[in-house]
Design a protein around this motif. Structure first.
Motif, short mmCIF file in Angstrom:
data_model
loop_
_atom_site.label_atom_id
_atom_site.label_comp_id
_atom_site.label_asym_id
_atom_site.label_seq_id
_atom_site.Cartn_x
_atom_site.Cartn_y
_atom_site.Cartn_z
N ARG A 4 0.79 -1.22 0.00
CA ARG A 4 0.00 0.00 0.00
C ARG A 4 0.83 1.28 0.00
NH1 ARG A 4 0.15 -1.77 5.10
NH2 ARG A 4 0.25 -0.29 6.83
N SER A 5 2.09 1.20 0.49
CA SER A 5 2.89 2.42 0.46
C SER A 5 3.63 2.58 -0.87
CB SER A 5 3.89 2.41 1.61
OG SER A 5 4.62 1.21 1.55
N GLU A 30 -0.92 6.64 -6.02
CA GLU A 30 -2.34 6.96 -5.89
C GLU A 30 -3.06 6.99 -7.25
OE1 GLU A 30 -3.60 9.01 -2.84
OE2 GLU A 30 -5.64 8.79 -3.62
N LYS A 38 -5.64 1.07 2.90
CA LYS A 38 -5.39 1.93 4.05
C LYS A 38 -4.93 1.18 5.29
CE LYS A 38 -9.28 4.72 2.62
NZ LYS A 38 -10.72 4.52 2.74
#
Lengths: 193, 208
Positions: free
Chosen positions: B65-66, B70, B126
């Motif tokens: 997720r990091s 985006e 998240k």
């Protein structure tokens, strides 16, 4: 020729992609609240369906099958669909601003519409020829359009009545879709497919 | 600390199992819920396939997720999910060829199942992997149970059998309506109604 017409009408009426194969159910329930939005969505789905079916068919039969990579079809199809939707959105926004207002806003939603991917998978499964595939995708798109507009019409009259509270918005829509499917089932007598 | 983390994980599990149940509460991913519920075996296999893909994809997305930028996250989710779906499709084709044939294109359609994208976008991107696994386990089991209920009703009343074994006896004529597409809509509609009724009573009792 007769076969093509049969495929075309069968995919609109007797094998309606929304009501017989349950494809594209999420937008079918979420966006059928008013006729105008429903029609825009239907138009967008029809366009994207025909274009992606042609591209996917070409890639599948001219690239994947000769190279023996059929197992990659899911991955390729979804990339093609996402890419085409993106390009189509930009083109429509740039060159047809009027059309963009009526259906362009629905384009981003279409990538995850299972009717589009489903159509590509069905046409591979049924071994359609190129022309048959064009008629099949056009018919399926129009059929989906017809179903969602009819649904929006039904839901407008629903405003005047009070269905059971615990059915909720989704529940009553699903049951209405059931009655519509029953109606479309009645067409099955006219076509031999 | 460990205990708190555990109870939070369990509450995510229950949350996504019942309150955010994909089928009756959010009405997501019902394409396959309607299409393959003509018999229990297909529903069970479909439910397990979706759960497996959901757990793997949530874990991977949560781990990455990091790293995932985006702007391209949706297409990344799709590529990851379709890779895992191809794996599941292979496994089904090899070990359960008849079921794979019966499910047909609906295995491939797991890719566009809104539950997967929904859980990836709303949760896995998240949250750390442990919570993501609990959440996707809850969603997956909730989905599986839902479609099994639908399939049980349709198979029992429509064909008089469960898992292909005749239960109601030869004299049961079979309620043909439930086996055709419109029957699927009716059963799902009443299932949503029933779940809402239970939900309402449940919540009212909690408030009192």
């Amino acid at each position: 020729m007769k076969m093509l017409i049969l495929i075309f009408f069968a995919s609109i009426l007797t094998n309606n992609i929304a009501l017989t194969y349950f494809l594209g159910m999420c937008p079918f329930i979420a966006i059928s609240k008013n006729t105008k939005a429903a029609s825009g969505m239907g138009m967008a789905v029809t366009y994207v369906m025909v274009i992606t079916a042609i591209v996917n068919y070409s890639i599948y039969s001219f690239v994947l099958v000769p190279m023996g990579l059929e197992y990659l079809s899911f991955l390729i199809f979804i990339i093609v669909i996402a890419g085409i939707v993106q390009v189509l959105e930009m083109l429509v926004e740039r060159f047809f601003p009027v059309l963009y207002v009526s259906f362009g806003i629905f384009l981003p939603l279409i990538t995850v519409n299972c009717a589009i991917l489903g159509l590509s998978l069905f046409m591979i499964l049924r071994d359609y020829s190129f022309l048959e595939m064009v008629f099949y995708s056009l018919g399926s798109g129009l059929g989906w359009w017809l179903a969602i507009v009819a649904m929006a019409g039904l839901r407008r009259t629903l405003m005047l009545s009070e269905p059971l509270e615990s059915l909720g918005d989704a529940g009553i829509t699903v049951i209405l879709a059931g009655f519509m499917a029953l109606g479309f089932f009645g067409f099955s007598g006219i076509l031999p497919v | 600390m460990g205990k708190i983390a555990k109870s939070r994980g369990v509450s995510y599990f229950i949350e996504s199992l019942w309150y955010n149940n994909a089928t009756f509460s959010m009405v997501l991913g019902i394409c396959s819920a309607l299409a393959i519920t003509t018999n229990l075996l297909n529903a069970l296999v479909m439910g397990i396939s979706v759960t497996v893909v959901l757990i793997i994809s949530s874990t991977v997305i949560s781990l990455l997720r990091s790293i995932i930028p985006e702007r391209v996250r949706i297409i990344t989710f799709m590529l990851l999910i379709s890779t895992f779906v191809i794996m599941v499709d292979f496994i089904l084709k090899i070990y359960l060829p008849p079921v794979s044939k019966a499910l047909g294109p609906y295995v491939g359609l797991i890719i566009t199942n809104c539950i997967l994208m929904g859980r990836a976008e709303a949760f896995a991107i998240k949250q750390p992997p442990y919570y993501s696994i609990m959440d996707s386990l809850g969603s997956g089991i909730g989905y599986t149970l839902s479609i099994m209920v639908l399939a049980a009703v349709r198979e029992l009343l429509g064909a008089g059998s469960l898992f292909g074994v005749q239960v109601l006896g030869e004299s049961w004529a079979g309620w043909g309506l439930l086996m055709i597409p419109s029957g699927a809509f009716f059963v799902l509609g009443f299932y949503i109604m029933l779940a809402n009724m239970i939900q309402k009573r449940f919540i009212n009792r909690n408030v009192d």
